[in-house]
Design a protein around this motif. Structure first.
Motif, PDB file in Angstrom:
ATOM      1  N   GLU A 291     -20.302  -2.558  11.148  1.00 15.38           N
ATOM      2  CA  GLU A 291     -18.955  -2.607  11.741  1.00 15.38           C
ATOM      3  C   GLU A 291     -17.842  -2.291  10.748  1.00 15.38           C
ATOM      4  O   GLU A 291     -16.682  -2.166  11.132  1.00 15.38           O
ATOM      5  CB  GLU A 291     -18.682  -3.962  12.408  1.00 15.38           C
ATOM      6  N   ASP A 292     -18.181  -2.131   9.481  1.00 16.07           N
ATOM      7  CA  ASP A 292     -17.207  -1.680   8.483  1.00 16.07           C
ATOM      8  C   ASP A 292     -17.070  -0.157   8.483  1.00 16.07           C
ATOM      9  O   ASP A 292     -16.204   0.382   7.795  1.00 16.07           O
ATOM     10  CB  ASP A 292     -17.613  -2.131   7.082  1.00 16.07           C
ATOM     11  N   THR A 293     -17.908   0.517   9.242  1.00 14.38           N
ATOM     12  CA  THR A 293     -17.836   1.978   9.316  1.00 14.38           C
ATOM     13  C   THR A 293     -16.487   2.421   9.861  1.00 14.38           C
ATOM     14  O   THR A 293     -16.057   1.974  10.923  1.00 14.38           O
ATOM     15  CB  THR A 293     -18.965   2.521  10.216  1.00 14.38           C
ATOM     16  N   ALA A 294     -15.801   3.267   9.098  1.00 13.76           N
ATOM     17  CA  ALA A 294     -14.460   3.716   9.469  1.00 13.76           C
ATOM     18  C   ALA A 294     -13.962   4.724   8.434  1.00 13.76           C
ATOM     19  O   ALA A 294     -14.572   4.881   7.376  1.00 13.76           O
ATOM     20  CB  ALA A 294     -13.494   2.536   9.528  1.00 13.76           C
ATOM     21  N   VAL A 295     -12.853   5.351   8.767  1.00 15.28           N
ATOM     22  CA  VAL A 295     -12.107   6.105   7.760  1.00 15.28           C
ATOM     23  C   VAL A 295     -11.138   5.126   7.113  1.00 15.28           C
ATOM     24  O   VAL A 295     -10.387   4.441   7.815  1.00 15.28           O
ATOM     25  CB  VAL A 295     -11.347   7.285   8.377  1.00 15.28           C
ATOM     26  N   TYR A 296     -11.181   5.048   5.802  1.00  9.50           N
ATOM     27  CA  TYR A 296     -10.334   4.137   5.049  1.00  9.50           C
ATOM     28  C   TYR A 296      -9.157   4.913   4.460  1.00  9.50           C
ATOM     29  O   TYR A 296      -9.351   5.936   3.788  1.00  9.50           O
ATOM     30  CB  TYR A 296     -11.138   3.456   3.948  1.00  9.50           C
ATOM     31  N   TYR A 297      -7.961   4.392   4.705  1.00 14.41           N
ATOM     32  CA  TYR A 297      -6.732   5.041   4.264  1.00 14.41           C
ATOM     33  C   TYR A 297      -6.021   4.168   3.233  1.00 14.41           C
ATOM     34  O   TYR A 297      -5.874   2.953   3.420  1.00 14.41           O
ATOM     35  CB  TYR A 297      -5.788   5.262   5.439  1.00 14.41           C
ATOM     36  N   CYS A 298      -5.531   4.812   2.209  1.00 16.25           N
ATOM     37  CA  CYS A 298      -4.716   4.161   1.194  1.00 16.25           C
ATOM     38  C   CYS A 298      -3.246   4.247   1.623  1.00 16.25           C
ATOM     39  O   CYS A 298      -2.809   5.268   2.173  1.00 16.25           O
ATOM     40  CB  CYS A 298      -4.923   4.878  -0.139  1.00 16.25           C
ATOM     41  N   ASN A 299      -2.509   3.187   1.353  1.00 17.16           N
ATOM     42  CA  ASN A 299      -1.078   3.141   1.650  1.00 17.16           C
ATOM     43  C   ASN A 299      -0.344   2.599   0.443  1.00 17.16           C
ATOM     44  O   ASN A 299      -0.843   1.699  -0.241  1.00 17.16           O
ATOM     45  CB  ASN A 299      -0.841   2.245   2.859  1.00 17.16           C
ATOM     46  N   ALA A 300       0.827   3.140   0.164  1.00 18.22           N
ATOM     47  CA  ALA A 300       1.629   2.642  -0.952  1.00 18.22           C
ATOM     48  C   ALA A 300       3.109   2.764  -0.618  1.00 18.22           C
ATOM     49  O   ALA A 300       3.539   3.765  -0.028  1.00 18.22           O
ATOM     50  CB  ALA A 300       1.317   3.408  -2.231  1.00 18.22           C
ATOM     51  N   ASN A 301       3.861   1.753  -1.006  1.00 19.27           N
ATOM     52  CA  ASN A 301       5.315   1.779  -0.884  1.00 19.27           C
ATOM     53  C   ASN A 301       5.879   2.192  -2.231  1.00 19.27           C
ATOM     54  O   ASN A 301       5.691   1.483  -3.223  1.00 19.27           O
ATOM     55  CB  ASN A 301       5.838   0.414  -0.470  1.00 19.27           C
ATOM     56  N   ILE A 302       6.543   3.345  -2.261  1.00 16.74           N
ATOM     57  CA  ILE A 302       6.924   3.978  -3.531  1.00 16.74           C
ATOM     58  C   ILE A 302       8.426   4.181  -3.588  1.00 16.74           C
ATOM     59  O   ILE A 302       9.041   4.617  -2.607  1.00 16.74           O
ATOM     60  CB  ILE A 302       6.171   5.309  -3.692  1.00 16.74           C
ATOM     61  N   GLU A 303       8.996   3.859  -4.758  1.00 17.34           N
ATOM     62  CA  GLU A 303      10.440   3.957  -4.947  1.00 17.34           C
ATOM     63  C   GLU A 303      10.823   5.138  -5.825  1.00 17.34           C
ATOM     64  O   GLU A 303      10.133   5.459  -6.791  1.00 17.34           O
ATOM     65  CB  GLU A 303      10.982   2.680  -5.597  1.00 17.34           C
ATOM     66  N   LYS A 304      11.964   5.726  -5.476  1.00 14.93           N
ATOM     67  CA  LYS A 304      12.551   6.768  -6.307  1.00 14.93           C
ATOM     68  C   LYS A 304      14.018   6.458  -6.540  1.00 14.93           C
ATOM     69  O   LYS A 304      14.711   5.995  -5.647  1.00 14.93           O
ATOM     70  CB  LYS A 304      12.441   8.130  -5.620  1.00 14.93           C
ATOM     71  N   VAL A 305      14.499   6.738  -7.746  1.00 19.34           N
ATOM     72  CA  VAL A 305      15.931   6.656  -8.024  1.00 19.34           C
ATOM     73  C   VAL A 305      16.568   7.918  -7.474  1.00 19.34           C
ATOM     74  O   VAL A 305      16.098   9.036  -7.735  1.00 19.34           O
ATOM     75  CB  VAL A 305      16.174   6.528  -9.541  1.00 19.34           C
ATOM     76  N   VAL A 306      17.666   7.741  -6.714  1.00 12.53           N
ATOM     77  CA  VAL A 306      18.235   8.882  -6.017  1.00 12.53           C
ATOM     78  C   VAL A 306      19.611   9.311  -6.523  1.00 12.53           C
ATOM     79  O   VAL A 306      20.117  10.353  -6.092  1.00 12.53           O
ATOM     80  CB  VAL A 306      18.311   8.620  -4.491  1.00 12.53           C
ATOM     81  N   ASN A 307      20.226   8.496  -7.398  1.00 12.31           N
ATOM     82  CA  ASN A 307      21.505   8.946  -7.954  1.00 12.31           C
ATOM     83  C   ASN A 307      21.732   8.362  -9.338  1.00 12.31           C
ATOM     84  O   ASN A 307      20.934   7.553  -9.821  1.00 12.31           O
ATOM     85  CB  ASN A 307      22.662   8.605  -7.007  1.00 12.31           C
ATOM     86  N   VAL A 308      22.813   8.753  -9.991  1.00 15.55           N
ATOM     87  CA  VAL A 308      23.067   8.343 -11.372  1.00 15.55           C
ATOM     88  C   VAL A 308      23.398   6.861 -11.473  1.00 15.55           C
ATOM     89  O   VAL A 308      23.292   6.276 -12.552  1.00 15.55           O
ATOM     90  CB  VAL A 308      24.186   9.184 -12.002  1.00 15.55           C
TER      91      VAL A 308
END
Length: 125
Positions: A88-105
């Motif tokens: 019952e563990d049979t499945a497609v396993y997906y990785c997920n990540a919450n990622i931050e970027k600096v967007v201004n000075v």
């Protein structure tokens, strides 16, 4: 551009073990929570396990005691050690990540969720 690349899936007999890895690459400033989800045929995607940057974890009840999530912040990589695997563990396993970027000075940041393409885990009985 940010990418999550999973590896480690495959075919294993019931009772066996597999270790999944997922590495984040590209242009970003920090990785917050990371996690693993799975989707079995005909079912919705579900949470398997998540881990904060500081190492706090939570697991789906169905995998507690059998799966262990961990991460290496220096490598921006998350792992999922899966023991005592069941069909019952049979499945497609997906990785997920919450990622931050600096967007201004001024240092303002934007956080966004990213997904890997998935890796198939098949457990035979």
């Amino acid at each position: 551009q940010v990418q999550l690349v999973e590896s480690g899936g495959g075919l294993v007999q019931a009772g066996g073990s597999l270790r999944l890895s997922c590495a984040a690459s590209g242009s970003f400033d920090s990785v917050n929570d990371m996690g693993w989800y799975r989707q079995a045929p005909g079912k919705e995607r579900e949470l398997v396990a998540r881990i904060t940057r500081g190492g706090r974890t939570n697991y789906a009840d169905s995998v507690k005691g059998r799966f262990t999530i961990s991460r290496d912040n220096a490598k921006n990589t998350v792992y999922l050690q899966m023991n005592s695997l069941k069909p019952e563990d049979t499945a497609v396993y997906y990785c997920n990540a919450n990622i931050e970027k600096v967007v201004n000075v001024e240092g303002a940041r934007i956080a966004k969720d990213y997904w890997g393409r998935g890796t198939l885990v098949t457990v035979s009985s």
